[in-house]
Design an enzyme around this catalytic site. Structure first.
Site, PDB file in Angstrom:
ATOM      1  N   CYS A 112       0.803  -1.223   0.000  1.00  9.29           N
ATOM      2  CA  CYS A 112       0.000   0.000   0.000  1.00  9.29           C
ATOM      3  C   CYS A 112       0.839   1.276   0.000  1.00  9.29           C
ATOM      4  O   CYS A 112       0.307   2.371  -0.172  1.00  9.29           O
ATOM      5  CB  CYS A 112      -0.946  -0.010   1.192  1.00  9.29           C
ATOM      6  SG  CYS A 112      -1.954  -1.505   1.280  1.00  9.29           S
ATOM      7  N   HIS A 245      -3.281   6.613   2.268  1.00  9.65           N
ATOM      8  CA  HIS A 245      -3.774   5.330   1.778  1.00  9.65           C
ATOM      9  C   HIS A 245      -5.156   5.060   2.353  1.00  9.65           C
ATOM     10  O   HIS A 245      -5.392   5.243   3.549  1.00  9.65           O
ATOM     11  CB  HIS A 245      -2.800   4.222   2.172  1.00  9.65           C
ATOM     12  CG  HIS A 245      -3.350   2.855   1.999  1.00  9.65           C
ATOM     13  ND1 HIS A 245      -3.898   2.420   0.805  1.00  9.65           N
ATOM     14  CD2 HIS A 245      -3.466   1.810   2.870  1.00  9.65           C
ATOM     15  CE1 HIS A 245      -4.309   1.177   0.946  1.00  9.65           C
ATOM     16  NE2 HIS A 245      -4.064   0.791   2.186  1.00  9.65           N
ATOM     17  N   ASN A 275     -10.228  -0.825  -0.051  1.00 10.91           N
ATOM     18  CA  ASN A 275      -8.771  -0.715  -0.029  1.00 10.91           C
ATOM     19  C   ASN A 275      -8.229  -1.231  -1.359  1.00 10.91           C
ATOM     20  O   ASN A 275      -8.304  -2.422  -1.647  1.00 10.91           O
ATOM     21  CB  ASN A 275      -8.231  -1.543   1.148  1.00 10.91           C
ATOM     22  CG  ASN A 275      -6.722  -1.491   1.276  1.00 10.91           C
ATOM     23  OD1 ASN A 275      -6.015  -1.159   0.332  1.00 10.91           O
ATOM     24  ND2 ASN A 275      -6.219  -1.844   2.446  1.00 10.91           N
TER      25      ASN A 275
END
Length: 320
Positions: A112, A245, A275
Site C-alpha cells: 500500500c 492510503h 482498499n
C-alpha cells in the site's frame, strides 16, 4: 537543476460494483458490520480485466490529457502487488501496449506504500537530468488474490488503478520525503508459495490467498505512521490536504487527532472503492482533481502517505 512536477492525473476502476449487501449473500457478514468497522460501503471488482488492463487504461488517459505521444515517454513505473504474471512486469505490458518504445519500465512492490515509493523514485529519475517524462501508476486487481470465504479480509479490498504523468519542471514541487521499511514485521502476506523442487521434501503447503492482521496494521498506522507524518509536517509545514492510503475510515479519524490536524483536511473515498492498495492514493488524487478540490498548476500542497505490508510506510509533500 532539473526538478519534477505532476502535470496530469487519471484513474480507472472496473464497472462492476459490489456492495456490502452483495457480500452478505456469499459470506457471514453485513453492511453494518463492514461499515461500522471500516467505513467501506462498496468496492469495484474486475470481471475479466487484469492489472495491466487497468494500468493501460490510465496510461492512455494520461497521454490523451497531455497531448504527448507514447514515444516521448522515458519511463513507465507501476506499483502493484497483484501483477498479471510473475513476468513480464505490469509496467512492461503497459509500455508495450501503448507503444512507449523509448521508455524503460519496471514494477515496484511495496504494497500500500507502492505508489509513494514509485513516485519518489520517478522524481529522482527526472531530478537526475537524464529523463524528462514518465508515467507513475498504481494498479491492483486484488479480487483475484482473496479467499472469498474469509470475511475478515475479503470485505476490505477492491480493484482499480490511478496514475500521474511526471514531467521536468524549472521549479521545485517535491518539498518533503520520508520512506521507511521494517521487514521484521510482515503484517500482510499475499500468495505464499511453497518451496518445491526435486530436492525438497515437498511438505510445505502453499497459501495462495492474501492474509492480513488488521489490528496489527491499524496499530502500526496510528502509532508509527502518524509519528512519521507528524515529524515531516513539523519540518516542512502543514500542507493544504492529506491524501493517505485508503484502508479504513477509523485510521484517518485517529491519524488526524494524532497529527493534530483538522479532519477536514483528510480526503477520503474508501467508502466507494475499499482498499485498493497501491492504487488508492492516485485514485484519490485523480478524483479530487476531477471534482476541483485540488487544482493542478496551483500552489496547493498535498501530503501523500502510504502504509502497509512489508512493513512499509512513506510520505511525500508535493506542490501540485
Amino acid at each position: 537543476m532539473a526538478f519534477a512536477k505532476i502535470s496530469q492525473v487519471a484513474h480507472y476502476a472496473p464497472a462492476q460494483v459490489v456492495t456490502n449487501d452483495d457480500l452478505s449473500k456469499i459470506m457471514d457478514t453485513s453492511d453494518e458490520w463492514i461499515r461500522s468497522r471500516t467505513g467501506i460501503q462498496e468496492r469495484r471488482i474486475s470481471l475479466n480485466e487484469n492489472t495491466s488492463d487497468l494500468a493501460t487504461n490510465v496510461a492512455y488517459q494520461l497521454l490523451e490529457k497531455s497531448g504527448l505521444s507514447p514515444e516521448e515517454l522515458d519511463f513507465v513505473l507501476v506499483a502493484t502487488i497483484s501483477p498479471d504474471n510473475s513476468m513480464p512486469s505490469v509496467a512492461a505490458r503497459v509500455q508495450g501496449t501503448i507503444g512507449a518504445v523509448n521508455a524503460f519500465a519496471f514494477d515496484i512492490t511495496a504494497a500500500c506504500s507502492g505508489f509513494v515509493f514509485a513516485l519518489a523514485t520517478a522524481e529522482k529519475l527526472i531530478k537526475s537530468g537524464a529523463y524528462k517524462k514518465g508515467l507513475v501508476i498504481g494498479a491492483e486487481v486484488l479480487s483475484k488474490t482473496l479467499d472469498w470465504s474469509d470475511r475478515a479480509t475479503a470485505v476490505l479490498f477492491g480493484d482499480g488503478a490511478g496514475g500521474v504523468l511526471l514531467e521536468e519542471s524549472e521549479e521545485e514541487h517535491f518539498f518533503g520525503e520520508s520512506l521507511n521499511t521494517d521487514g521484521s514485521k510482515g503484517g500482510l502476506e499475499s500468495g505464499a508459495s511453497a518451496v518445491i523442487s526435486p530436492y525438497s521434501d515437498g511438505t510445505e503447503q502453499p497459501n495462495p490467498y492474501m492474509q492480513m492482521d488488521g489490528k496489527a496494521i491499524f496499530d502500526f498506522a496510528v502509532k508509527t505512521v502518524s509519528k512519521s507524518i507528524k515529524a515531516l509536517v513539523e519540518e516542512k509545514g502543514e500542507p493544504d490536504y492529506f491524501l493517505l492510503h485508503q484502508a479504513n475510515i477509523r485510521i484517518l479519524d485517529t491519524m488526524a487527532k494524532k497529527i493534530d490536524v483538522s479532519r477536514d483536511k483528510f480526503l477520503a473515498n474508501m467508502m466507494s472503492y475499499g482498499n485498493t492498495s497501491a492504487a488508492s492514493i492516485p485514485i484519490l488524487l485523480s478524483e479530487n482533481v476531477a471534482n476541483e478540490t485540488l487544482k493542478l498548476g496551483s500552489d496547493q500542497t498535498i501530503l501523500l502517505s502510504g502504509f502497509g505490508g512489508g512493513l512499509t510506510w512513506g510520505s511525500l509533500i508535493v506542490k501540485i
